[in-house]
Design an enzyme around this catalytic site. Structure first.
Site, PDB file in Angstrom:
ATOM      1  N   GLU A 256      -3.143   3.561  18.336  1.00 29.24           N
ATOM      2  CA  GLU A 256      -1.709   3.857  18.390  1.00 29.24           C
ATOM      3  C   GLU A 256      -1.476   5.024  19.335  1.00 29.24           C
ATOM      4  O   GLU A 256      -2.288   5.953  19.390  1.00 29.24           O
ATOM      5  CB  GLU A 256      -1.199   4.207  16.990  1.00 29.24           C
ATOM      6  CG  GLU A 256      -1.354   3.041  16.032  1.00 29.24           C
ATOM      7  CD  GLU A 256      -0.705   3.336  14.687  1.00 29.24           C
ATOM      8  OE1 GLU A 256       0.503   3.179  14.569  1.00 29.24           O
ATOM      9  OE2 GLU A 256      -1.432   3.735  13.774  1.00 29.24           O
TER      10      GLU A 256
ATOM     11  N   LYS B  57       0.860 -11.149  10.454  1.00 30.97           N
ATOM     12  CA  LYS B  57       1.035 -11.175  11.914  1.00 30.97           C
ATOM     13  C   LYS B  57       0.635 -12.541  12.450  1.00 30.97           C
ATOM     14  O   LYS B  57      -0.371 -13.113  12.040  1.00 30.97           O
ATOM     15  CB  LYS B  57       0.182 -10.075  12.571  1.00 30.97           C
ATOM     16  CG  LYS B  57       0.750  -8.666  12.353  1.00 30.97           C
ATOM     17  CD  LYS B  57      -0.118  -7.647  13.073  1.00 30.97           C
ATOM     18  CE  LYS B  57       0.282  -6.231  12.719  1.00 30.97           C
ATOM     19  NZ  LYS B  57       1.417  -5.714  13.463  1.00 30.97           N
TER      20      LYS B  57
ATOM     21  N   HIS C 155       0.576  -6.119   5.672  1.00 30.56           N
ATOM     22  CA  HIS C 155       1.424  -6.782   6.672  1.00 30.56           C
ATOM     23  C   HIS C 155       0.627  -7.335   7.857  1.00 30.56           C
ATOM     24  O   HIS C 155       1.085  -8.214   8.562  1.00 30.56           O
ATOM     25  CB  HIS C 155       2.595  -5.876   7.116  1.00 30.56           C
ATOM     26  CG  HIS C 155       2.232  -4.828   8.122  1.00 30.56           C
ATOM     27  ND1 HIS C 155       1.669  -3.633   7.778  1.00 30.56           N
ATOM     28  CD2 HIS C 155       2.355  -4.794   9.462  1.00 30.56           C
ATOM     29  CE1 HIS C 155       1.461  -2.918   8.872  1.00 30.56           C
ATOM     30  NE2 HIS C 155       1.873  -3.595   9.910  1.00 30.56           N
TER      31      HIS C 155
ATOM     32  N   ASP D 172      -5.172   4.809   5.264  1.00 28.40           N
ATOM     33  CA  ASP D 172      -3.933   4.264   5.808  1.00 28.40           C
ATOM     34  C   ASP D 172      -4.173   2.960   6.583  1.00 28.40           C
ATOM     35  O   ASP D 172      -3.347   2.057   6.557  1.00 28.40           O
ATOM     36  CB  ASP D 172      -3.314   5.319   6.744  1.00 28.40           C
ATOM     37  CG  ASP D 172      -1.941   4.924   7.255  1.00 28.40           C
ATOM     38  OD1 ASP D 172      -1.090   4.559   6.422  1.00 28.40           O
ATOM     39  OD2 ASP D 172      -1.719   4.968   8.479  1.00 28.40           O
TER      40      ASP D 172
ATOM     41  N   HIS E 239      -5.858  -2.821   6.508  1.00 32.11           N
ATOM     42  CA  HIS E 239      -5.673  -3.666   7.695  1.00 32.11           C
ATOM     43  C   HIS E 239      -6.994  -4.023   8.394  1.00 32.11           C
ATOM     44  O   HIS E 239      -7.276  -5.187   8.658  1.00 32.11           O
ATOM     45  CB  HIS E 239      -4.764  -2.976   8.708  1.00 32.11           C
ATOM     46  CG  HIS E 239      -3.457  -2.493   8.146  1.00 32.11           C
ATOM     47  ND1 HIS E 239      -2.794  -3.150   7.148  1.00 32.11           N
ATOM     48  CD2 HIS E 239      -2.692  -1.418   8.446  1.00 32.11           C
ATOM     49  CE1 HIS E 239      -1.672  -2.493   6.862  1.00 32.11           C
ATOM     50  NE2 HIS E 239      -1.589  -1.438   7.628  1.00 32.11           N
TER      51      HIS E 239
ATOM     52  N   LYS F 166      -4.521   7.715  15.905  1.00 30.52           N
ATOM     53  CA  LYS F 166      -3.177   8.063  16.387  1.00 30.52           C
ATOM     54  C   LYS F 166      -3.312   8.817  17.704  1.00 30.52           C
ATOM     55  O   LYS F 166      -4.344   9.427  17.979  1.00 30.52           O
ATOM     56  CB  LYS F 166      -2.465   8.966  15.375  1.00 30.52           C
ATOM     57  CG  LYS F 166      -2.353   8.384  13.975  1.00 30.52           C
ATOM     58  CD  LYS F 166      -1.102   7.561  13.800  1.00 30.52           C
ATOM     59  CE  LYS F 166      -0.946   7.074  12.375  1.00 30.52           C
ATOM     60  NZ  LYS F 166      -0.089   5.904  12.254  1.00 30.52           N
TER      61      LYS F 166
ATOM     62  N   LYS G  17       0.813  -1.219   0.000  1.00 32.16           N
ATOM     63  CA  LYS G  17       0.000   0.000   0.000  1.00 32.16           C
ATOM     64  C   LYS G  17       0.847   1.269   0.000  1.00 32.16           C
ATOM     65  O   LYS G  17       1.960   1.211   0.470  1.00 32.16           O
ATOM     66  CB  LYS G  17      -0.972  -0.042   1.166  1.00 32.16           C
ATOM     67  CG  LYS G  17      -0.386   0.299   2.514  1.00 32.16           C
ATOM     68  CD  LYS G  17      -1.467   0.844   3.412  1.00 32.16           C
ATOM     69  CE  LYS G  17      -0.907   1.917   4.267  1.00 32.16           C
ATOM     70  NZ  LYS G  17      -0.207   1.519   5.457  1.00 32.16           N
TER      71      LYS G  17
HETATM   72  C1  BG6 Z   1       0.940   1.050   8.547  1.00 28.35           C
HETATM   73  C2  BG6 Z   1       0.423   2.458   8.590  1.00 28.35           C
HETATM   74  O1  BG6 Z   1       0.421   0.352   7.447  1.00 28.35           O
HETATM   75  O2  BG6 Z   1       0.569   0.374   9.729  1.00 28.35           O
HETATM   76  C3  BG6 Z   1       0.924   3.188   9.828  1.00 28.35           C
HETATM   77  O3  BG6 Z   1       0.846   3.162   7.433  1.00 28.35           O
HETATM   78  C4  BG6 Z   1       0.616   2.392  11.062  1.00 28.35           C
HETATM   79  O4  BG6 Z   1       0.349   4.489   9.923  1.00 28.35           O
HETATM   80  C5  BG6 Z   1       1.081   0.962  10.911  1.00 28.35           C
HETATM   81  O5  BG6 Z   1       1.286   3.017  12.135  1.00 28.35           O
HETATM   82  C6  BG6 Z   1       0.622   0.103  12.064  1.00 28.35           C
HETATM   83  O6  BG6 Z   1       1.227  -1.154  11.928  1.00 28.35           O
HETATM   84  P1  BG6 Z   1       1.492  -2.051  13.204  1.00 28.35           P
HETATM   85  O7  BG6 Z   1       2.058  -3.317  12.657  1.00 28.35           O
HETATM   86  O8  BG6 Z   1       2.448  -1.274  14.066  1.00 28.35           O
HETATM   87  O9  BG6 Z   1       0.167  -2.211  13.846  1.00 28.35           O
END
Ligand code: BG6
Length: 487
Positions: free
Chosen positions: A217, A183, A179, A236, A241, A336, A149
């Site tokens: 986050e 996990k 990603h 994002d 996700h 965030k 992405k």
């Molecule tokens: C990314 C986003 O794909 O995933 C980020 O661009 C975000 O903004 C991140 O912080 C979160 O990933 P993880 O693995 O830390 O949950």
């Protein structure tokens, strides 16, 4: 816990954008770790490409620095030099048709091996590189293309992007990374659902009240303001996700754990999502931006755009319109600068229809199955039990706990998502990657919501940094007599 390491076949992995953050922070460390456990055959090569005019030695020293920064000395010991030997660097301007000769020569030294092209560059270059590879005669023989992405900014651009790379690579050679699917706990979610007969009979609207998917986050947007303000939390985090997690919870059992069987089922979920448009979108979503304090910048300060209407928090009430899920809301939330860092899926079950313990007891709270992606990866089932001891009959909620962190304490390391995903690309297994039609279906649901936000002329709600998000999100839940789980 011991890990089983099944070596992969020899490969050449070409990383476009090899000096960038993704390559240095994620890809090289993940490859190093697979190298250290001897999963990667001795003669596999990692070929880095970028515009920078580095020599091979210079790039190797940059790679070494990155690995020292991201991996402990203990893990590096005995493996670092041999890993660095695998790396070959060549400057390359992908927009120059003359610039491909060195790559062609290098790859043609080993013509019969698996080839992987990882595009760790902006999406505007995806089509250019795919066509450059084709023109250089490097796209055939089952070569694999890996992209990540942002896979489009909306449905139209995602379709264009799929078409561009699809002109060169067949769908079964395109690996779209999310990603989250790599996990460990996300894969465990599938193990839990499809390797236990226990859950299937209660995995539906009869037993489940609602589902909460949270990716909270604690950090702000930091130095990524330029990218982020153009994207926002919806593009994002939600479009990829969170929607992927929703699919894994809501999908029907696939007939087999293979790529197309799993992705067909996920696609059906995306297509069954109730469209959210106009007033319905505004009523079932909340956008937010964090405020600043005397010492910390606000969202708009961080992105240096005082008039920004980009959301860095989103909450959505989604519904999957099919027999299994009719009437069960899926609440999605991400943001965030929230109170803590926590990614969790919570399946909240219905309360027992009648309390036999009456007034003698503490109230019964619903059972919750929580799947924690991070931190403290694990599963927890909250059950009502009797408070031990004589005198009265008090109930309490007790967790049945499967915490993988305990294994980590015994010296087992939770693998990074990229370790798994990179090896899956080499193995040719697309199960944990998104298919083009899934990405487009997700955008088809997201686009009308974002259009409704724009049309409304309303600004995002504000919330205090370090809080649980905007009050409007609490109210959205409260309207249905529910509450968010604590972040
Ligand atoms: C990314 C986003 O794909 O995933 C980020 O661009 C975000 O903004 C991140 O912080 C979160 O990933 P993880 O693995 O830390 O949950």
């Amino acid at each position: 816990m011991t890990s089983v390491v099944i070596p992969v076949k020899p490969f050449d992995l070409v990383i476009f954008g090899a000096t960038g953050d993704l390559a240095m922070r994620k890809l090289l460390p993940a490859l190093f770790r697979r190298h250290a456990v001897a999963q990667i055959p001795e003669d596999a090569r990692i070929i880095g490409l970028s515009l920078s005019n580095h020599s091979n030695e210079k790039y190797r020293s940059l790679a070494r620095e990155a690995l020292v920064k991201h991996i402990s000395e203990e893990e590096l010991e005995g493996h670092l030099d041999s890993f660095i030997e695998r790396i070959h660097y060549m400057p390359n301007d992908v927009t120059n048709p003359e610039g491909w000769t060195e790559l062609v020569e290098t790859l043609n030294e080993k013509p019969d091996r698996i080839r992987v092209y990882y595009l760790a560059v902006g999406p505007s270059l995806f089509g250019v590189i795919a066509h450059g590879l084709a023109a250089a005669g490097l796209s055939g023989g089952g070569a694999r293309l890996v992209v990540e992405k942002p896979l489009g900014h909306d449905l139209k651009s995602a379709q264009q992007l799929n078409a561009d790379i699809g002109e060169v690579f067949d769908e079964h050679c395109i690996y779209r990374i999310d990603h989250y699917l790599g996990k460990e706990t996300v894969q465990n979610l599938m193990a839990m659902r499809f390797a236990n007969a226990l859950f299937e009979p209660i995995w539906n609207a009869q037993a489940i009240d609602h589902v909460q998917i949270t990716a909270a986050e604690s950090l702000g947007v930091g130095t990524r303001g330029g990218y982020y303000d153009h994207s926002g939390a919806m593009r994002d985090m939600v479009q990829n996700h969170l929607m992927q997690l929703l699919c894994l919870i809501a999908m029907e059992p696939p007939h087999d754990f293979n790529a197309d069987a799993v992705r067909d089922e996920k696609l059906k979920v995306l297509r069954a999502l109730r469209p959210l448009k106009g007033h319905t979108a505004l009523r079932n979503t909340v956008r937010g931006q964090y405020l600043g304090t005397e010492t910390a910048p606000s969202y708009t300060d961080e992105v240096k755009n005082p008039d920004s209407t980009t959301e860095c928090y989103v909450a959505i009430k989604a519904e999957v319109e099919n027999w299994r899920w009719a009437g069960v809301p899926f609440y999605l939330r991400t943001g965030k600068k929230l109170r803590s860092q926590a990614t969790e899926i919570a399946i909240v079950f219905k309360k027992p229809p009648h309390s036999v313990f009456g007034e003698l007891s503490t109230p019964v709270t619903p059972n919750v199955l929580s799947i924690r992606l991070q931190p403290d990866e694990g599963l927890q089932l909250e059950l009502m039990t009797k408070d031990p001891g004589p005198g009265g009959f008090r109930l309490r909620s007790t967790p049945l706990d499967v915490t993988f962190a305990k294994d980590q304490a015994k010296g087992w390391r939770m693998p990074d998502a990229y370790e798994r995903l990179l090896m899956d690309v080499v193995r040719g297994d697309q199960t944990l990657f998104m298919r083009g039609d899934e990405v487009e279906a997700a955008w088809s649901w997201i686009d009308p919501i974002m259009e409704s936000w724009d049309d409304s002329g309303l600004k995002p709600e504000t919330y205090d940094a370090g809080s649980e998000g905007p009050t409007a999100a609490v109210e959205m839940m409260a309207r249905a007599g529910r509450r968010w789980r604590k972040i």
